[in-house]
Design a protein around this motif. Structure first.
Motif, PDB file in Angstrom:
ATOM      1  N   GLU A 144      -6.073   4.600   4.110  1.00  0.00           N
ATOM      2  CA  GLU A 144      -5.068   5.632   3.844  1.00  0.00           C
ATOM      3  C   GLU A 144      -5.001   5.972   2.358  1.00  0.00           C
ATOM      4  O   GLU A 144      -4.871   7.139   1.972  1.00  0.00           O
ATOM      5  N   LEU A 145      -5.100   4.942   1.504  1.00  0.00           N
ATOM      6  CA  LEU A 145      -5.052   5.178   0.064  1.00  0.00           C
ATOM      7  C   LEU A 145      -6.265   5.976  -0.396  1.00  0.00           C
ATOM      8  O   LEU A 145      -6.137   6.937  -1.173  1.00  0.00           O
TER       9      LEU A 145
ATOM     10  N   ILE B 241       1.496   2.254  -3.612  1.00  0.00           N
ATOM     11  CA  ILE B 241       0.324   2.898  -4.207  1.00  0.00           C
ATOM     12  C   ILE B 241       0.127   4.285  -3.631  1.00  0.00           C
ATOM     13  O   ILE B 241      -0.246   5.231  -4.345  1.00  0.00           O
ATOM     14  N   LEU B 242       0.391   4.453  -2.340  1.00  0.00           N
ATOM     15  CA  LEU B 242       0.272   5.766  -1.713  1.00  0.00           C
ATOM     16  C   LEU B 242       1.240   6.771  -2.336  1.00  0.00           C
ATOM     17  O   LEU B 242       0.908   7.945  -2.519  1.00  0.00           O
TER      18      LEU B 242
ATOM     19  N   LEU C  21      -5.736  -2.120  -1.277  1.00  0.00           N
ATOM     20  CA  LEU C  21      -6.673  -1.056  -0.934  1.00  0.00           C
ATOM     21  C   LEU C  21      -6.667  -0.820   0.573  1.00  0.00           C
ATOM     22  O   LEU C  21      -6.661  -1.761   1.359  1.00  0.00           O
ATOM     23  N   SER C  22      -6.677   0.449   0.959  1.00  0.00           N
ATOM     24  CA  SER C  22      -6.662   0.786   2.383  1.00  0.00           C
ATOM     25  C   SER C  22      -7.384   2.109   2.596  1.00  0.00           C
ATOM     26  O   SER C  22      -7.626   2.877   1.651  1.00  0.00           O
TER      27      SER C  22
ATOM     28  N   SER D  99       0.836  -1.210   0.000  1.00  0.00           N
ATOM     29  CA  SER D  99       0.000   0.000   0.000  1.00  0.00           C
ATOM     30  C   SER D  99       0.863   1.250   0.000  1.00  0.00           C
ATOM     31  O   SER D  99       0.444   2.301  -0.493  1.00  0.00           O
ATOM     32  N   ASP D 100       2.092   1.160   0.525  1.00  0.00           N
ATOM     33  CA  ASP D 100       2.990   2.325   0.520  1.00  0.00           C
ATOM     34  C   ASP D 100       3.356   2.716  -0.909  1.00  0.00           C
ATOM     35  O   ASP D 100       3.466   3.911  -1.225  1.00  0.00           O
TER      36      ASP D 100
ATOM     37  N   ALA E  95      -0.382   7.880  -5.481  1.00  0.00           N
ATOM     38  CA  ALA E  95      -1.525   8.758  -5.213  1.00  0.00           C
ATOM     39  C   ALA E  95      -1.087  10.137  -4.741  1.00  0.00           C
ATOM     40  O   ALA E  95      -1.711  11.150  -5.078  1.00  0.00           O
ATOM     41  N   ASP E  96      -0.007  10.186  -3.959  1.00  0.00           N
ATOM     42  CA  ASP E  96       0.443  11.463  -3.406  1.00  0.00           C
ATOM     43  C   ASP E  96       1.118  12.360  -4.440  1.00  0.00           C
ATOM     44  O   ASP E  96       1.062  13.591  -4.333  1.00  0.00           O
TER      45      ASP E  96
END
Length: 434
Positions: free
Chosen positions: A245-246, A222-223, A242-243, A219-220, A226-227
């Motif tokens: 945070e995401l 993907i984050l 999927l989380s 997830s990091d 996204a960021d």
């Protein structure tokens, strides 16, 4: 067609029953002369016409056609011909696709790498074909690729090769192609560090990222996407990535509105029952930020694995069930998925879905498409469902054996009633079309 093959064509013309043979030799001679003239005129076709034809040919056929005449050889080297290209690296022994000779590929890379913009690699299940694709990727140092797709016609392919080799080759493209806008790297050993390289070089251009079934991505990773990728519009990933945070990252004020979020829900291990849940507040934040987003979910689970899903309000718009799904789960969908647009159910069992379909029709005001295969619905309930949805049902693909006759309607009558409410002629399907 080469001109020295005209004698063979002449033989075919004479032997073909479709060609009417004239009674007089003079007329026959004129007809043959006209036929030869038509064949010879292929070499005089305008460049743009030959270019259009070449675009439909696989590489090996393009190369053969380029040897026909000088004009066709000129077209073979026009940069526009190589803007969109698919490298087919399938072995003839394991695939029906044509194999492409390595030397020919090397020639194309040498002469046209700078022209490649929309590129895909099609490989089979062999590790050799995946390694060949990576060897080509590692040579694309003088390229300006915008769209990259890695396609496995049969798994596992890329997953069987060395992660270091794959990531190294992919990094070459990420660094040298600074205008990547669309990337499909599903079922590959891509990892978090390589995604950070992608972001570092293409954060302003990336619009679409498809990367389901990538076990080395967390997830990091993907984050990070996204960021930093403010223009990201379409994202496809596995549910385990999927989380909350995401979703919150995708809902930040600086992020451009997401248009498509595809989520593949697949068991990481056969028989897995527990899946993590996503908070309603996280979904609400995404929808508030991107009210028009399509949330597409593909489910490949067994019935006992659905416990986590659809227990509360969900923003899903498109649902596809590749395996059997229970009557209880489908009942929760009608109550908790008000944004639902499309539903496809591969199988359900022997319990009729009468109440479940009517519930969906009543509560899902944007519902426009339904596909049912190995399920059962009474004719009366199905007609009531269509009546409630009305003409907004743009796609209605129902297998004939799904519909169960009852006291009110027979199979011979149902198409008339359904057609009346749809406003167009409708018949049940004899085979699935989705």
């Amino acid at each position: 067609m080469k001109r020295n093959n005209l004698s063979a064509v002449n033989k075919i013309v004479h032997s073909s029953p479709a060609v009417k043979q004239p009674k007089f030799g003079f007329c026959s001679s004129l007809n043959q002369t006209h036929m030869y003239t038509v064949l010879l005129d292929w070499g005089s076709l305008p460049h743009h016409v030959v270019l259009h034809i070449f675009q439909y040919l696989p590489l090996i056929d393009r190369a053969r056609a380029s040897s026909v005449c000088r004009r066709w050889n000129e077209v073979f080297h026009i940069p526009d011909l190589w803007r969109k290209f698919e490298f087919e690296l399938n072995q003839s022994a394991t695939s029906y696709f044509k194999s492409t000779h390595p030397d020919l590929i090397q020639q194309i890379i040498k002469k046209h790498a700078a022209h490649l913009q929309y590129v895909s690699f099609k490989v089979d299940s062999s590790t050799e074909s995946a390694e060949a694709a990576c060897d080509i990727l590692s040579q694309l140092v003088n390229c300006s690729i915008q769209t990259l797709g890695l396609i496995s016609t049969a798994k596992p392919s890329f997953m069987n090769m060395s992660k270091a080799h794959f990531v190294s080759a992919l990094t070459v493209v990420f660094i040298n192609s600074k205008s990547l806008s669309s990337i499909k790297i599903e079922d590959t050993p891509v990892d978090d560090p390589s995604l950070k390289i992608l972001v570092a070089n293409n954060s302003d251009t990336l619009r679409l990222l498809k990367m389901s079934s990538c076990p080395h991505v967390s997830s990091d990773g993907i984050l990070c996407i996204a960021d930093h990728c403010q223009g990201l519009r379409e994202l496809a990933l596995n549910y385990y990535m999927l989380s909350d945070e995401l979703l919150l990252a995708l809902s930040s004020e600086t992020h451009v509105n997401l248009e498509h979020l595809r989520i593949d829900v697949v068991s990481e291990n056969p028989g897995q029952i527990e899946f993590h849940s996503i908070k309603k507040q996280s979904w609400d934040a995404l929808i508030k930020h991107s009210p028009g987003v399509n949330v597409v979910m593909y489910f490949f689970l067994y019935e006992e694995e659905f416990e986590t899903f659809f227990r509360e309000n969900s923003p899903v718009t498109h649902l596809y069930f590749g395996r059997s799904v229970s009557k209880a789960v489908l009942g929760r969908i009608g109550l908790n998925c008000p944004r639902l647009i499309e539903l496809v159910v591969c199988a359900n069992g022997l319990q009729t879905l009468d109440d479940e379909l009517v519930c969906i029709a009543k509560h899902c005001k944007n519902f426009t498409a339904l596909g049912l295969s190995e399920c059962e619905v009474s004719c009366s309930a199905f007609i009531e469902f269509v009546r409630l949805c009305g003409t907004r049902l743009a796609q209605l693909s129902i297998m004939e054996e799904v519909l169960i006759p009852d006291d009110n309607y027979s199979l011979d009558e149902i198409h008339t009633e359904v057609s009346k409410y749809l406003g167009r002629l409708w018949f049940p399907d004899v085979m699935p079309i989705w």
